[in-house]
Scaffold this motif. Sequence first.
Motif, mmCIF file in Angstrom:
data_model
loop_
_atom_site.group_PDB
_atom_site.id
_atom_site.type_symbol
_atom_site.label_atom_id
_atom_site.label_comp_id
_atom_site.label_asym_id
_atom_site.label_seq_id
_atom_site.Cartn_x
_atom_site.Cartn_y
_atom_site.Cartn_z
ATOM 1 N N ALA A 118 7.793 12.307 3.766
ATOM 2 C CA ALA A 118 9.134 12.737 3.349
ATOM 3 C C ALA A 118 9.434 12.284 1.920
ATOM 4 C CB ALA A 118 10.180 12.194 4.315
ATOM 5 N N ASP A 119 8.763 11.217 1.471
ATOM 6 C CA ASP A 119 8.963 10.712 0.109
ATOM 7 C C ASP A 119 8.208 11.535 -0.923
ATOM 8 O OD1 ASP A 119 10.439 8.673 1.067
ATOM 9 O OD2 ASP A 119 8.994 7.065 0.643
ATOM 10 N N ASP A 120 6.992 11.937 -0.557
ATOM 11 C CA ASP A 120 6.069 12.528 -1.525
ATOM 12 C C ASP A 120 5.154 13.492 -0.769
ATOM 13 O OD1 ASP A 120 3.966 13.121 -3.222
ATOM 14 O OD2 ASP A 120 3.546 11.041 -3.779
ATOM 15 N N GLU A 121 5.206 14.765 -1.147
ATOM 16 C CA GLU A 121 4.434 15.769 -0.406
ATOM 17 C C GLU A 121 2.925 15.552 -0.513
ATOM 18 O OE1 GLU A 121 5.143 19.751 -1.908
ATOM 19 O OE2 GLU A 121 5.095 19.074 -3.978
ATOM 20 N N ASP A 122 2.497 14.750 -1.491
ATOM 21 C CA ASP A 122 1.063 14.503 -1.670
ATOM 22 C C ASP A 122 0.628 13.107 -1.211
ATOM 23 O OD1 ASP A 122 0.876 17.032 -2.816
ATOM 24 O OD2 ASP A 122 1.188 16.279 -4.847
ATOM 25 N N GLU A 123 1.512 12.364 -0.531
ATOM 26 C CA GLU A 123 1.172 11.004 -0.087
ATOM 27 C C GLU A 123 0.317 11.043 1.190
ATOM 28 O OE1 GLU A 123 4.580 8.631 1.043
ATOM 29 O OE2 GLU A 123 3.355 6.886 1.558
ATOM 30 N N TYR A 124 -0.673 10.155 1.238
ATOM 31 C CA TYR A 124 -1.476 10.018 2.458
ATOM 32 C C TYR A 124 -0.895 8.922 3.340
ATOM 33 C CZ TYR A 124 -5.154 12.978 0.549
ATOM 34 O OH TYR A 124 -5.851 14.040 0.047
ATOM 35 N N VAL A 125 -0.489 9.283 4.550
ATOM 36 C CA VAL A 125 -0.017 8.294 5.518
ATOM 37 C C VAL A 125 -1.189 8.004 6.462
ATOM 38 C CG1 VAL A 125 1.645 7.792 7.341
ATOM 39 C CG2 VAL A 125 2.350 9.126 5.342
ATOM 40 N N LEU A 126 -1.859 6.889 6.182
ATOM 41 C CA LEU A 126 -3.080 6.564 6.931
ATOM 42 C C LEU A 126 -2.899 5.302 7.766
ATOM 43 C CD1 LEU A 126 -5.581 7.148 3.989
ATOM 44 C CD2 LEU A 126 -5.464 8.516 6.078
ATOM 45 N N LEU A 127 -2.171 4.340 7.227
ATOM 46 C CA LEU A 127 -2.102 3.017 7.836
ATOM 47 C C LEU A 127 -0.683 2.688 8.266
ATOM 48 C CD1 LEU A 127 -4.164 1.228 5.041
ATOM 49 C CD2 LEU A 127 -5.031 2.010 7.269
ATOM 50 N N SER A 128 -0.570 1.640 9.081
ATOM 51 C CA SER A 128 0.743 1.200 9.551
ATOM 52 C C SER A 128 1.673 0.887 8.383
ATOM 53 C CB SER A 128 0.587 -0.050 10.410
ATOM 54 O OG SER A 128 -0.239 0.235 11.499
ATOM 55 N N GLN A 129 1.113 0.272 7.332
ATOM 56 C CA GLN A 129 1.995 -0.079 6.214
ATOM 57 C C GLN A 129 2.503 1.141 5.451
ATOM 58 O OE1 GLN A 129 -1.070 -1.474 6.699
ATOM 59 N NE2 GLN A 129 -2.095 -1.924 4.787
ATOM 60 N N ASP A 130 1.802 2.271 5.569
ATOM 61 C CA ASP A 130 2.317 3.515 4.989
ATOM 62 C C ASP A 130 3.437 4.065 5.866
ATOM 63 O OD1 ASP A 130 0.063 3.376 3.265
ATOM 64 O OD2 ASP A 130 -1.140 4.550 4.670
ATOM 65 N N ALA A 131 3.253 3.972 7.180
ATOM 66 C CA ALA A 131 4.150 4.636 8.128
ATOM 67 C C ALA A 131 5.449 3.876 8.353
ATOM 68 C CB ALA A 131 3.431 4.820 9.469
ATOM 69 N N LEU A 132 5.366 2.559 8.390
ATOM 70 C CA LEU A 132 6.532 1.751 8.785
ATOM 71 C C LEU A 132 7.774 1.993 7.908
ATOM 72 C CD1 LEU A 132 7.750 -0.329 10.679
ATOM 73 C CD2 LEU A 132 6.728 -2.134 9.286
ATOM 74 N N PRO A 133 7.660 1.901 6.565
ATOM 75 C CA PRO A 133 8.867 2.137 5.760
ATOM 76 C C PRO A 133 9.418 3.552 5.912
ATOM 77 C CG PRO A 133 6.925 1.802 4.347
ATOM 78 C CD PRO A 133 6.505 1.498 5.739
ATOM 79 N N LEU A 134 8.544 4.517 6.119
ATOM 80 C CA LEU A 134 9.012 5.902 6.302
ATOM 81 C C LEU A 134 9.809 6.018 7.601
ATOM 82 C CD1 LEU A 134 5.676 7.644 5.279
ATOM 83 C CD2 LEU A 134 7.819 7.812 4.004
ATOM 84 N N LEU A 135 9.322 5.364 8.645
ATOM 85 C CA LEU A 135 10.019 5.404 9.938
ATOM 86 C C LEU A 135 11.354 4.672 9.864
ATOM 87 C CD1 LEU A 135 7.029 4.815 12.365
ATOM 88 C CD2 LEU A 135 8.471 6.846 12.292
ATOM 89 N N GLN A 136 11.372 3.574 9.137
ATOM 90 C CA GLN A 136 12.620 2.798 9.027
ATOM 91 C C GLN A 136 13.714 3.596 8.323
ATOM 92 O OE1 GLN A 136 10.831 -0.686 7.267
ATOM 93 N NE2 GLN A 136 11.081 -1.880 9.151
#
Length: 250
Positions: A118-136
């Motif tokens: 949702a932040d960046d259309e080209d971002e790779y969400v691979l790991l928990s640390q990528d996903a957690l802030p997006l979910l929050q």
Amino acid sequence: MRILVISDIHANLDALEACLEAAPPFDQVFNLGDIVGYGANPNEVVERSRALGHVFVRGNHDKACSGLTNLAGFNPIAGLAARWTQQMLTPENQDFLRALPRGPVWAMENVNCVHGSADDEDEYVLLSQDALPLLQRSTRQITFFGHSHIQCSFFIERLSRFQGAVPAYPDRTGEQQFEFRLKPDARYLINPGSIGQPRDGDPRAAFLLYDADESLITFYRVPYDIAAAQKKILAGGLPPRLAERLAEGR
Ligand code: ZN
């Protein structure tokens, strides 16, 4: 309402057809982008995707292959494939790809669709640390995302209990499904996996079905004629590595 969620088809018509044959009945399609790039059937896959509808977001390969962005961020093989695809696409199909919306797209009451994040259309969400802030920060129960070509889900409950999961299939043979029920008070990031170029070590095509009435997600893995897709890649003059990796699922 039953929604077929598909992503990263990458011009692989053989994989797309196998998935549509295996898919249960559905009312709508959410397409998370990268319709083209890498595979040998860009026009056929664009036309099939357009006919399916309904909600689309654009992927980085859709942008590059329709001339919307340059190929600066692409590795040499992806760049060659994008140039090949540009030459093959009809003007009408290029126009369609160029007009695809940038994510996030609000697809239904509780659902956003994105390609990367949702932040960046080209971002790779691979790991928990990528996903957690997006979910929050997420304001929707579900964000469907693609781009990584890895079938998985992340979720957070009451802003604290965080988990990531990949579906547990007994093995990598035949058609298999893995389902889980959504909790009403949790938020989810869910990737259906890639139809046309899986990268999680499982070469079977991947997608999911979201049953909104039952709050049920069902991941699917579907075998397809990989040899046929490989043959077309080689015959078309695309880089041979793109054929090899289909069999490896990497
Ligand atoms: Zn992709």
